[in-house]
Design a protein around this motif. Structure first.
Motif, PDB file in Angstrom:
ATOM      1  N   LEU A  72       0.855  -1.326   0.039  1.00 48.54           N
ATOM      2  CA  LEU A  72       0.046   0.110  -0.014  1.00 48.54           C
ATOM      3  C   LEU A  72       0.981   1.186  -0.006  1.00 48.54           C
ATOM      4  O   LEU A  72       0.470   2.288  -0.630  1.00 48.54           O
ATOM      5  CB  LEU A  72      -0.850   0.059   1.380  1.00 48.54           C
ATOM      6  N   GLU A  73       2.046   1.144   0.647  1.00 51.75           N
ATOM      7  CA  GLU A  73       2.970   2.440   0.751  1.00 51.75           C
ATOM      8  C   GLU A  73       3.659   2.860  -0.646  1.00 51.75           C
ATOM      9  O   GLU A  73       3.654   4.014  -0.990  1.00 51.75           O
ATOM     10  CB  GLU A  73       3.898   2.212   1.978  1.00 51.75           C
ATOM     11  N   ASN A  74       3.631   1.805  -1.375  1.00 51.11           N
ATOM     12  CA  ASN A  74       4.031   1.926  -2.834  1.00 51.11           C
ATOM     13  C   ASN A  74       2.937   2.179  -3.745  1.00 51.11           C
ATOM     14  O   ASN A  74       3.536   2.087  -4.850  1.00 51.11           O
ATOM     15  CB  ASN A  74       4.945   0.810  -3.090  1.00 51.11           C
ATOM     16  N   GLY A  75       1.680   2.202  -3.487  1.00 51.77           N
ATOM     17  CA  GLY A  75       0.625   2.537  -4.364  1.00 51.77           C
ATOM     18  C   GLY A  75       0.173   1.384  -5.001  1.00 51.77           C
ATOM     19  O   GLY A  75      -0.287   1.710  -6.100  1.00 51.77           O
ATOM     20  N   TYR A  76       0.191   0.194  -4.554  1.00 49.55           N
ATOM     21  CA  TYR A  76      -0.167  -1.004  -5.117  1.00 49.55           C
ATOM     22  C   TYR A  76      -1.321  -1.528  -4.373  1.00 49.55           C
ATOM     23  O   TYR A  76      -1.711  -1.145  -3.135  1.00 49.55           O
ATOM     24  CB  TYR A  76       0.872  -2.270  -5.177  1.00 49.55           C
ATOM     25  N   ASP A  77      -2.211  -2.527  -5.085  1.00 54.22           N
ATOM     26  CA  ASP A  77      -3.391  -2.976  -4.262  1.00 54.22           C
ATOM     27  C   ASP A  77      -3.222  -4.155  -3.889  1.00 54.22           C
ATOM     28  O   ASP A  77      -3.941  -4.497  -2.797  1.00 54.22           O
ATOM     29  CB  ASP A  77      -4.486  -2.768  -5.570  1.00 54.22           C
ATOM     30  N   TRP A  78      -2.473  -5.073  -4.473  1.00 50.16           N
ATOM     31  CA  TRP A  78      -2.379  -6.663  -4.155  1.00 50.16           C
ATOM     32  C   TRP A  78      -0.933  -7.013  -4.156  1.00 50.16           C
ATOM     33  O   TRP A  78       0.061  -6.510  -4.763  1.00 50.16           O
ATOM     34  CB  TRP A  78      -3.256  -7.436  -4.784  1.00 50.16           C
ATOM     35  N   ARG A 154      -5.214  -4.245   1.225  1.00 46.52           N
ATOM     36  CA  ARG A 154      -6.032  -3.818   2.205  1.00 46.52           C
ATOM     37  C   ARG A 154      -6.509  -4.847   3.123  1.00 46.52           C
ATOM     38  O   ARG A 154      -6.908  -4.489   4.453  1.00 46.52           O
ATOM     39  CB  ARG A 154      -7.054  -2.816   1.284  1.00 46.52           C
ATOM     40  N   GLY A 155      -6.936  -5.807   2.561  1.00 44.91           N
ATOM     41  CA  GLY A 155      -7.752  -6.971   3.465  1.00 44.91           C
ATOM     42  C   GLY A 155      -6.811  -7.326   4.504  1.00 44.91           C
ATOM     43  O   GLY A 155      -7.258  -7.765   5.487  1.00 44.91           O
TER      44      GLY A 155
END
Length: 166
Positions: A72-78, A154-155
């Protein structure tokens, strides 16, 4: 209080102290310390490790949590775990581990002989064993791939973060 009660109380105190677990979640502060560390391998690939003390399960959860946060810190979702290394066995959790020993002997002294059987109980107060988990992860955006080792970042943060960190 009898002498036996004092010894039992001291042994109980040591046993409880030996059950100490992981330090609070956070970055590794030095070589050999507890905590997470990460290394970027490529633009979207990382190696994440968590070194701790105790059973491999919670240490692996901390590594997974850090992988999700890093994603998440690097702008990714999974992220997808492409390789996993776990140092430690499920039975290496440390703490008080009892052992039982049985022995027999016989001896002769002149015309006299004797035989004996003994049973001993031992306790290991060495404490929890060090363990570590390292993950190599690939990060991405968009829909999560339908593979067993792919996680929604996120989950993972919502699920593990609430239980482990807060």
């Amino acid at each position: 209080m009898t002498r036996f009660s004092l010894v039992l109380a001291a042994a109980s105190t040591l046993a409880l102290g030996a059950c100490a677990s992981l330090a609070p979640y956070g970055p590794q502060m030095g070589a050999g310390g507890q905590g997470y560390a990460e290394q970027r391998i490529e633009r979207d690939r990382w190696r994440v490790s968590y070194d701790g003390v105790g059973a491999p399960g919670p240490v692996a959860d901390y590594a997974l949590l850090r992988a999700a946060e890093l994603t998440l810190e690097n702008g990714y979702d999974w992220f997808e775990v492409t390789q996993r290394w776990i140092d430690g066995r499920p039975d290496s959790a440390g703490g008080v581990r009892p052992s039982v020993g049985i022995g027999a002997s016989s001896g002769r002294y002149g015309r006299y002989s004797s035989s004996g059987v003994g049973v001993g109980v031992g306790l290991n107060f060495s404490g929890p064993s060090p363990t570590s988990t390292s993950l190599e992860i690939l990060t991405g955006n968009g829909p999560r791939p339908d593979r067993r080792e792919a996680y929604d970042a996120r989950g993972v943060v919502e699920s593990l973060g609430a239980r482990l960190r807060y």
